[in-house]
Design a protein around this motif. Structure first.
Motif, PDB file in Angstrom:
ATOM      1  N   GLY A  47       0.789  -1.220   0.000  1.00  0.00           N
ATOM      2  CA  GLY A  47       0.000   0.000   0.000  1.00  0.00           C
ATOM      3  C   GLY A  47       0.823   1.272   0.000  1.00  0.00           C
ATOM      4  N   VAL A  48       2.088   1.151  -0.288  1.00  0.00           N
ATOM      5  CA  VAL A  48       2.973   2.313  -0.323  1.00  0.00           C
ATOM      6  C   VAL A  48       2.541   3.287  -1.415  1.00  0.00           C
ATOM      7  CG1 VAL A  48       5.353   3.046  -0.728  1.00  0.00           C
ATOM      8  CG2 VAL A  48       4.890   1.024   0.637  1.00  0.00           C
ATOM      9  N   ALA A  49       2.053   2.754  -2.513  1.00  0.00           N
ATOM     10  CA  ALA A  49       1.679   3.582  -3.659  1.00  0.00           C
ATOM     11  C   ALA A  49       0.552   4.546  -3.319  1.00  0.00           C
ATOM     12  CB  ALA A  49       1.269   2.706  -4.834  1.00  0.00           C
ATOM     13  N   ASP A  50      -0.373   4.141  -2.454  1.00  0.00           N
ATOM     14  CA  ASP A  50      -1.489   5.004  -2.106  1.00  0.00           C
ATOM     15  C   ASP A  50      -1.022   6.309  -1.472  1.00  0.00           C
ATOM     16  OD1 ASP A  50      -3.150   3.008  -3.028  1.00  0.00           O
ATOM     17  OD2 ASP A  50      -3.440   2.141  -1.033  1.00  0.00           O
ATOM     18  N   CYS A  51      -0.090   6.222  -0.573  1.00  0.00           N
ATOM     19  CA  CYS A  51       0.401   7.424   0.119  1.00  0.00           C
ATOM     20  C   CYS A  51       1.343   8.241  -0.753  1.00  0.00           C
ATOM     21  CB  CYS A  51       1.108   7.036   1.408  1.00  0.00           C
ATOM     22  SG  CYS A  51       0.025   6.483   2.711  1.00  0.00           S
ATOM     23  N   GLU A  57      -0.233  13.199   3.300  1.00  0.00           N
ATOM     24  CA  GLU A  57       0.622  13.437   4.451  1.00  0.00           C
ATOM     25  C   GLU A  57       1.364  12.162   4.860  1.00  0.00           C
ATOM     26  OE1 GLU A  57       0.037  14.575   9.111  1.00  0.00           O
ATOM     27  OE2 GLU A  57      -1.246  15.574   7.653  1.00  0.00           O
ATOM     28  N   CYS A  58       0.714  11.027   4.671  1.00  0.00           N
ATOM     29  CA  CYS A  58       1.372   9.764   5.030  1.00  0.00           C
ATOM     30  C   CYS A  58       2.537   9.456   4.091  1.00  0.00           C
ATOM     31  CB  CYS A  58       0.374   8.620   5.041  1.00  0.00           C
ATOM     32  SG  CYS A  58      -0.332   8.232   3.430  1.00  0.00           S
ATOM     33  N   GLY A  59       2.583  10.089   2.916  1.00  0.00           N
ATOM     34  CA  GLY A  59       3.660   9.855   1.961  1.00  0.00           C
ATOM     35  C   GLY A  59       5.021  10.217   2.522  1.00  0.00           C
ATOM     36  N   GLN A  60       5.105  11.332   3.233  1.00  0.00           N
ATOM     37  CA  GLN A  60       6.376  11.748   3.829  1.00  0.00           C
ATOM     38  C   GLN A  60       6.820  10.744   4.885  1.00  0.00           C
ATOM     39  OE1 GLN A  60       8.213  14.592   2.874  1.00  0.00           O
ATOM     40  NE2 GLN A  60       9.800  13.592   4.077  1.00  0.00           N
ATOM     41  N   ILE A  61       5.872  10.249   5.664  1.00  0.00           N
ATOM     42  CA  ILE A  61       6.203   9.270   6.702  1.00  0.00           C
ATOM     43  C   ILE A  61       6.703   7.974   6.080  1.00  0.00           C
ATOM     44  CG2 ILE A  61       5.216   7.886   8.569  1.00  0.00           C
ATOM     45  CD1 ILE A  61       3.242  10.269   8.987  1.00  0.00           C
ATOM     46  N   VAL A  62       6.008   7.512   5.054  1.00  0.00           N
ATOM     47  CA  VAL A  62       6.400   6.273   4.377  1.00  0.00           C
ATOM     48  C   VAL A  62       7.752   6.444   3.694  1.00  0.00           C
ATOM     49  CG1 VAL A  62       5.803   4.722   2.481  1.00  0.00           C
ATOM     50  CG2 VAL A  62       4.040   5.453   4.080  1.00  0.00           C
ATOM     51  N   ALA A  63       7.958   7.567   3.027  1.00  0.00           N
ATOM     52  CA  ALA A  63       9.227   7.816   2.335  1.00  0.00           C
ATOM     53  C   ALA A  63      10.380   7.908   3.332  1.00  0.00           C
ATOM     54  CB  ALA A  63       9.124   9.087   1.503  1.00  0.00           C
ATOM     55  N   ASN A  64      10.175   8.577   4.453  1.00  0.00           N
ATOM     56  CA  ASN A  64      11.220   8.663   5.478  1.00  0.00           C
ATOM     57  C   ASN A  64      11.548   7.283   6.039  1.00  0.00           C
ATOM     58  OD1 ASN A  64      11.649  11.408   5.298  1.00  0.00           O
ATOM     59  ND2 ASN A  64      10.216  11.906   6.920  1.00  0.00           N
TER      60      ASN A  64
END
Length: 109
Positions: A47-51, A57-64
Motif C-alpha cells: 500500500g505504499v503507492a497510495d500514500c 501526508e502519510c507519503g512523507q512518513i512512508v518515504a522517510n
C-alpha cells in the motif's frame, strides 16, 4: 596426558576468543552523503503507492521510513517516477502502463 590435551584445547579456545574480540566490528555500510533515488514497484502489496502517489501526508512518513531502512537520514523527494527515468523513453504511456508506473523515493542525509 589428558591434562595436556585439555590444556592445549583451553589455550585454543582462549586464543580464538581473543582474536575475535580484537577484530574490528563490522557496521552496515551507511549511505554516502550524496542523495540516492530508489524505484519501487507500485504493486508492491504494502500500500505504499497510495500514500506516495497521492502526495498525501502519510507519503512523507512512508518515504522517510523507506530511507531509514536503507541507511539514509530522510527522504528528500518522493512521488511517481518519471517515465524517462526508468525506461529511457518519453512516449505517452497507455492507462495500463500508468497504473504500473513505479514510485520514486530520493533519500539523503
Amino acid at each position: 596426558m589428558r591434562r595436556a590435551v585439555a590444556f592445549v584445547g583451553l589455550l585454543g579456545i582462549a586464543a580464538a576468543g581473543i582474536s575475535l574480540s580484537i577484530m574490528p566490528t563490522s557496521r552496515s555500510a551507511a549511505a554516502a552523503s550524496e542523495a540516492r533515488t530508489f524505484l519501487i514497484p507500485a504493486s508492491d502489496g504494502y500500500g505504499v503507492a497510495d500514500c506516495i502517489s497521492s502526495r498525501a501526508e502519510c507519503g512523507q512518513i512512508v518515504a522517510n521510513a523507506w530511507c531509514e531502512s536503507q541507511g539514509f537520514g530522510k527522504a528528500v523527494a518522493f512521488g511517481v517516477a518519471n517515465r524517462e527515468d526508468f525506461t529511457g523513453t518519453v512516449a505517452r504511456p497507455t492507462p495500463a502502463q500508468l497504473a504500473e508506473q513505479p514510485l520514486s523515493i530520493t533519500c539523503g542525509e
